[in-house]
Motif scaffolding. Structure first.
Motif, short mmCIF file in Angstrom:
data_model
loop_
_atom_site.label_atom_id
_atom_site.label_comp_id
_atom_site.label_asym_id
_atom_site.label_seq_id
_atom_site.Cartn_x
_atom_site.Cartn_y
_atom_site.Cartn_z
N VAL A 47 2.33 2.09 -3.41
CA VAL A 47 1.41 2.76 -4.35
C VAL A 47 1.41 4.27 -4.10
O VAL A 47 1.32 5.06 -5.02
CB VAL A 47 -0.01 2.18 -4.15
CG1 VAL A 47 -1.02 2.88 -5.05
CG2 VAL A 47 0.00 0.69 -4.41
N GLN A 48 1.57 4.66 -2.83
CA GLN A 48 1.40 6.08 -2.46
C GLN A 48 2.66 6.94 -2.53
O GLN A 48 2.59 8.12 -2.79
CB GLN A 48 0.90 6.17 -1.03
CG GLN A 48 -0.54 5.72 -0.88
CD GLN A 48 -0.98 5.86 0.55
OE1 GLN A 48 -0.31 6.54 1.33
NE2 GLN A 48 -2.06 5.23 0.90
N ILE A 49 3.81 6.34 -2.22
CA ILE A 49 4.98 7.18 -1.92
C ILE A 49 5.56 7.92 -3.13
O ILE A 49 5.48 7.45 -4.26
CB ILE A 49 6.12 6.35 -1.28
CG1 ILE A 49 6.28 5.04 -2.05
CG2 ILE A 49 5.98 6.17 0.16
CD1 ILE A 49 7.47 5.00 -2.88
N GLN A 50 6.14 9.05 -2.80
CA GLN A 50 6.88 9.78 -3.82
C GLN A 50 8.32 10.02 -3.38
O GLN A 50 9.23 10.10 -4.18
CB GLN A 50 6.23 11.15 -4.10
CG GLN A 50 4.91 11.07 -4.84
CD GLN A 50 3.75 11.55 -3.99
OE1 GLN A 50 3.95 12.32 -3.07
NE2 GLN A 50 2.56 11.09 -4.31
N SER A 51 8.52 10.11 -2.04
CA SER A 51 9.82 10.57 -1.55
C SER A 51 10.94 9.53 -1.66
O SER A 51 12.10 9.88 -1.73
CB SER A 51 9.71 11.06 -0.12
OG SER A 51 9.02 10.09 0.63
N ALA A 101 0.85 -1.20 0.00
CA ALA A 101 0.00 0.00 0.00
C ALA A 101 0.88 1.25 0.00
O ALA A 101 0.59 2.24 -0.68
CB ALA A 101 -0.91 -0.02 1.21
N THR A 102 1.98 1.18 0.75
CA THR A 102 2.90 2.32 0.81
C THR A 102 3.53 2.55 -0.57
O THR A 102 3.66 3.69 -1.02
CB THR A 102 4.02 2.04 1.84
OG1 THR A 102 3.41 1.54 3.01
CG2 THR A 102 4.82 3.29 2.15
N ASN A 153 -2.11 7.93 11.29
CA ASN A 153 -2.40 6.64 10.65
C ASN A 153 -3.25 5.78 11.58
O ASN A 153 -2.78 5.26 12.59
CB ASN A 153 -1.06 5.96 10.33
CG ASN A 153 -1.23 4.64 9.61
OD1 ASN A 153 -2.17 3.89 9.87
ND2 ASN A 153 -0.32 4.37 8.71
#
Ligand code: NAP
Length: 428
Positions: free
Chosen positions: A16-20, A13-14, A201
């Protein structure tokens, strides 16, 4: 398996979300973490599970410190965001509880695997020093929450927490270690819960709270089973070599029994209670014991297993081993339920148990286990004890039961001697 699968879902799930951070960086961390976990899990013996749990609790605490520290630091870099009171308080709590959990668990791990002495390490004004550090950390924590852009306060909180973790666990020893591990497990959950507030969270808040609450409940159950209060566990000092005269009781002379004679006693009994203990786990004798029980039942002898809540080295240790050997669960009877039955039982077979059947817990106020509820094995008509020698149990005290008139010692490794008894019985 369920937790591991849960972690995998969280990581995906992480992703899919992360950019950094990049996918590669995350994969590298997964591979390193999984490799370490795999090595530990395959190498660990059943008897080393408590120290393994200690290590995992410690890593959980360290993870909370790392996440809260980095989040706080990131916020101090962005003047517009800043650290609000709720996030600041959560971060400081997460760092404090996580730090204490990390070093406290490492000390527990080293004590359990014998790298440092398992005995309590005490010095003068120890509790005073801990109190002073605790008051100090509250002061610096308030500064960290109020003065939102200064990372130094938080670093001081981290340092004090790490030190307090060591100082609070070193005075604890002996039979109190499992209670401490359960408590540290609860702390690691609380640290994760407060980290959940830092990261906003909900899943982390709920799962951390679950671990925190269940750890506290288990700690209470264990304290009750050992007749210790949580405060006296935390103040430490228990498990030191008995210094009081008479703590070990009178000199003990024992009567030995041979395999053949033991088999005859089994054959002539009409009721048997088996009391398993830590030695059964060491010898891995559970399968042979199941065979012995089945042989006896075929001769119409009633066989029950008496389970002490702290037999072995972790809660449920005996239940797990006997379940592995396919002993039916309804034959495992809890201490409170079975204790009155001993007096009407022909034969009690104590397999690698020691402290949990030590009458000194009832009779000798000088003994370090005085007050701990025990199984009334000594009340049976005959008691056979299977152990290798006159070696002491976890609490390090002599057991006067071994010298009682109704008690016979069957010396030798439990698995080997019970196998011989089983063979004798088959020939009868
Ligand atoms: P115990 O008092 O530790 O005694 C175990 C006995 O097993 C020893 O006296 C040892 O005697 C014998 N033994 C060792 N290897 C053996 C083998 N291969 N074959 C036969 N016997 C063997 O065990 P317990 O009665 O189960 O009591 C548990 C203790 O551990 C309590 O003091 C409890 O407070 C503490 N504790 C409990 C937990 C928990 O959560 N369950 C966790 C940690 C500590 P020999 O050396 O003579 O063979």
């Amino acid at each position: 398996m369920v937790s591991a699968a849960g972690m995998m879902v969280a990581i995906l799930a992480t992703l899919v979300q992360i950019q950094s951070i990049t996918f590669i960086e995350i994969m590298v961390c997964i591979v390193i973490g999984s490799a370490i976990g795999l090595v530990f899990a395959t190498r660990v013996e059943m008897t080393q599970i408590p120290e393994m749990v200690a290590l995992f609790n410690g890593f959980g605490g360290l993870a909370s410190v790392a996440v809260a520290l980095s989040d706080y630091w990131l916020r101090t870099q962005v003047q517009a965001t800043g650290v609000d009171v709720i996030v600041g308080t959560s971060a400081v709590l997460s760092i404090f509880i996580g730090g204490v959990t990390f070093t406290g668990s490492m000390v527990a791990f080293l004590k359990l695997n014998g790298k440092i002495s398992g005995k309590p390490i005490t010095f003068t004004a120890q509790h005073l020093l801990n109190l002073a550090l605790f008051i100090g950390v509250i002061g610096v924590s308030i500064l960290a929450i109020v003065d939102q852009y200064n990372i130094n306060h938080v670093l001081v909180v981290t340092a004090i927490a790490l030190l307090l973790g060591i100082l609070t666990v070193i005075p604890i020893g002996g039979a109190d270690m499992p209670v401490v591990i359960s408590l540290l497990n609860s702390y690691s959950g609380m640290a994760a819960c407060t980290t959940g507030f830092v990261l906003n969270n909900n899943v982390l808040i709920v799962s951390g709270a679950l671990v925190g609450a269940s750890g506290i409940i288990l700690t209470q159950i264990m304290c009750k089973a050992m007749n210790r209060s949580l405060v006296s566990v935390l103040l430490g000092g228990f498990g030191q070599a008995p210094t009081v005269a008479g703590a070990d009781g009178p000199e003990i002379t024992v009567k030995e029994v041979g395999v053949e004679e033991a088999a005859m006693l089994f054959d002539s009994a009409s009721s048997i209670i088996i009391v398993p203990g830590y030695g059964m786990a060491v010898a891995q004798a559970q399968h042979t014991i199941r065979e012995l029980a089945e042989l006896c039942e075929k001769r119409n002898i009633s066989v029950k297993f008496a389970i002490h809540p702290v037999a072995g080295r972790m809660p449920g240790h005996m239940n797990v081993l006997l379940a592995e050997a396919n002993v039916s669960y309804d034959k495992l009877i809890e201490m409170e339920e079975i204790n009155d039955e001993f007096a009407n039982t022909d034969l009690v077979f104590v397999v690698g148990a020691n402290d949990v059947v030590n009458p000194a817990a009832r009779t000798n106020p000088q003994s370090p286990i005085f007050g701990m509820p025990i199984l009334n094995a000594d009340k049976a008509r005959t008691v056979i004890v299977s152990k290798r020698s006159m070696g002491k149990g976890y609490a390090g005290v002599e057991n006067e039961l071994f010298g009682y008139d109704n008690c016979l010692m069957l010396f030798g490794d439990a698995k080997q001697t019970i196998t011989k008894v089983v063979n004798e019985l088959k020939d009868m």
